[in-house]
Scaffold this motif. Structure first.
Motif, PDB file in Angstrom:
ATOM      1  N   LEU A  54      37.626  36.027 -18.012  1.00  0.00           N
ATOM      2  CA  LEU A  54      37.159  34.683 -17.668  1.00  0.00           C
ATOM      3  C   LEU A  54      37.336  33.717 -18.833  1.00  0.00           C
ATOM      4  O   LEU A  54      37.340  32.505 -18.637  1.00  0.00           O
ATOM      5  N   LEU A  55      37.449  34.254 -20.032  1.00  0.00           N
ATOM      6  CA  LEU A  55      37.773  33.471 -21.221  1.00  0.00           C
ATOM      7  C   LEU A  55      39.004  34.100 -21.860  1.00  0.00           C
ATOM      8  O   LEU A  55      39.128  35.332 -21.896  1.00  0.00           O
ATOM      9  N   HIS A  75      40.723  38.273 -11.642  1.00  0.00           N
ATOM     10  CA  HIS A  75      40.856  38.966 -10.356  1.00  0.00           C
ATOM     11  C   HIS A  75      41.770  40.175 -10.471  1.00  0.00           C
ATOM     12  O   HIS A  75      41.596  41.173  -9.777  1.00  0.00           O
ATOM     13  N   ARG A  76      42.754  40.103 -11.390  1.00  0.00           N
ATOM     14  CA  ARG A  76      43.632  41.256 -11.618  1.00  0.00           C
ATOM     15  C   ARG A  76      42.859  42.377 -12.307  1.00  0.00           C
ATOM     16  O   ARG A  76      43.050  43.555 -12.002  1.00  0.00           O
ATOM     17  N   ARG A  77      42.002  42.024 -13.231  1.00  0.00           N
ATOM     18  CA  ARG A  77      41.184  43.030 -13.916  1.00  0.00           C
ATOM     19  C   ARG A  77      40.197  43.672 -12.942  1.00  0.00           C
ATOM     20  O   ARG A  77      39.948  44.881 -13.012  1.00  0.00           O
ATOM     21  N   ALA A  78      39.673  42.868 -12.039  1.00  0.00           N
ATOM     22  CA  ALA A  78      38.758  43.413 -11.039  1.00  0.00           C
ATOM     23  C   ALA A  78      39.462  44.461 -10.175  1.00  0.00           C
ATOM     24  O   ALA A  78      38.884  45.511  -9.865  1.00  0.00           O
ATOM     25  N   ARG A  79      40.690  44.189  -9.819  1.00  0.00           N
ATOM     26  CA  ARG A  79      41.439  45.137  -8.981  1.00  0.00           C
ATOM     27  C   ARG A  79      41.771  46.429  -9.726  1.00  0.00           C
ATOM     28  O   ARG A  79      42.023  47.455  -9.104  1.00  0.00           O
ATOM     29  N   GLU A 105      34.004  43.259  -1.454  1.00  0.00           N
ATOM     30  CA  GLU A 105      35.016  44.203  -0.967  1.00  0.00           C
ATOM     31  C   GLU A 105      36.434  43.680  -1.187  1.00  0.00           C
ATOM     32  O   GLU A 105      37.385  44.451  -1.265  1.00  0.00           O
ATOM     33  N   ARG A 106      36.576  42.374  -1.314  1.00  0.00           N
ATOM     34  CA  ARG A 106      37.912  41.809  -1.519  1.00  0.00           C
ATOM     35  C   ARG A 106      38.469  42.160  -2.892  1.00  0.00           C
ATOM     36  O   ARG A 106      39.673  42.052  -3.121  1.00  0.00           O
ATOM     37  N   ILE A 107      37.582  42.555  -3.801  1.00  0.00           N
ATOM     38  CA  ILE A 107      38.018  42.878  -5.161  1.00  0.00           C
ATOM     39  C   ILE A 107      39.053  43.988  -5.151  1.00  0.00           C
ATOM     40  O   ILE A 107      40.068  43.930  -5.835  1.00  0.00           O
ATOM     41  N   ARG A 108      38.789  45.027  -4.360  1.00  0.00           N
ATOM     42  CA  ARG A 108      39.696  46.176  -4.340  1.00  0.00           C
ATOM     43  C   ARG A 108      40.449  46.291  -3.014  1.00  0.00           C
ATOM     44  O   ARG A 108      40.986  47.341  -2.689  1.00  0.00           O
ATOM     45  N   GLY A 109      40.453  45.202  -2.247  1.00  0.00           N
ATOM     46  CA  GLY A 109      41.262  45.186  -1.036  1.00  0.00           C
ATOM     47  C   GLY A 109      40.628  45.836   0.159  1.00  0.00           C
ATOM     48  O   GLY A 109      41.324  46.381   1.021  1.00  0.00           O
TER      49      GLY A 109
END
Length: 236
Positions: A54-55, A75-79, A105-109
């Motif tokens: 985020l930073l 969002h890439r790190r979350a996935r 749930e959208r974090i990992r699809g």
């Protein structure tokens, strides 16, 4: 020793060009609960926000399972398996409890029904109030929702920023108990920024001390058990 799940070396960063992190080094093994403590304003929240992407970092590396995250967006790190529960909870107040969880749930699809069931089993009050708007929940319930939203995404690593802030003591104890139970049952790794001495001692296996944007000490389990030692590092 096996390769750390999270390895941070020489990490520097801050806000708008103002340096806050001054070369942070730390390593967290898979399955650990590790606390980061220190006085207010030493860079603990900045550290978590930089780890999450985020930073931006101005120098240094953040590695997850040995892979350099570089400039990957949040969002890439979350996935990749990093979950972040920010200070102040930050739920969506006009959305219901269940709608907030669906965001996770959208974090990992996607998520399976059992992922929701697991969250509701951990936090029964969320099942009871799943149709209630999140903004009408108490602070403690919102904190449980914020943690539950991350758990729906099945993270391998949770970054938890001051979960006790503004919450009544019995809910703080419950969150601590759940964190330890979840860690033992699933092996999820937790990096916890916290000021609450009892919560730190109840959850963390070891502890890093931050001061002026750097890690200045590491407290092993025996030192963590000494209230006076931990309190000294938390003193303003």
């Amino acid at each position: 020793m096996t390769e750390p799940l999270l390895h941070v070396a020489g990490l520097r960063g801050g806000y708008g060009g103002k340096p806050v992190l001054q070369g942070v080094d730390l390593a967290v093994q898979a399955g650990e609960i590790v606390a980061v403590i220190g006085r207010n304003g030493v860079g603990k929240t900045t550290l978590l926000r930089t780890l999450m992407g985020l930073l931006p970092a101005s120098a240094g590396t953040v590695r997850l399972r040995g892979a350099d995250l570089g400039r990957l967006a949040a969002h890439r790190r979350a996935r990749l398996g990093i979950g972040y529960v920010p200070q102040g909870r930050d739920v969506f107040p006009r959305m219901t409890v269940e709608e907030n969880l669906r965001v996770g749930e959208r974090i990992r699809g996607g998520a399976a029904p059992e992922d929701y069931a697991a969250v509701y089993d951990l936090f029964p009050i969320l099942r009871e109030r799943r149709s209630q708007r999140a903004g009408t929940l108490s602070g403690g319930q919102q904190q449980q929702l914020a943690i539950g939203r991350v758990l729906v995404g099945r993270p391998d690593l949770i970054l938890l920023d001051e979960p006790s802030e503004g919450i009544q003591p019995n809910i703080v104890q419950e969150i601590g108990r759940i964190a330890v139970s979840l860690n033992r049952r699933t092996g999820v790794t937790v990096v916890l920024v916290e000021q609450n001495l009892d919560l730190i001692r109840a959850t963390a296996g070891r502890c890093y001390v931050m001061d002026k944007g750097r890690i200045t000490a590491e407290l092993a389990p025996d030192a963590l058990a000494d209230r006076a030692t931990v309190r000294r590092h938390l003193a303003v």
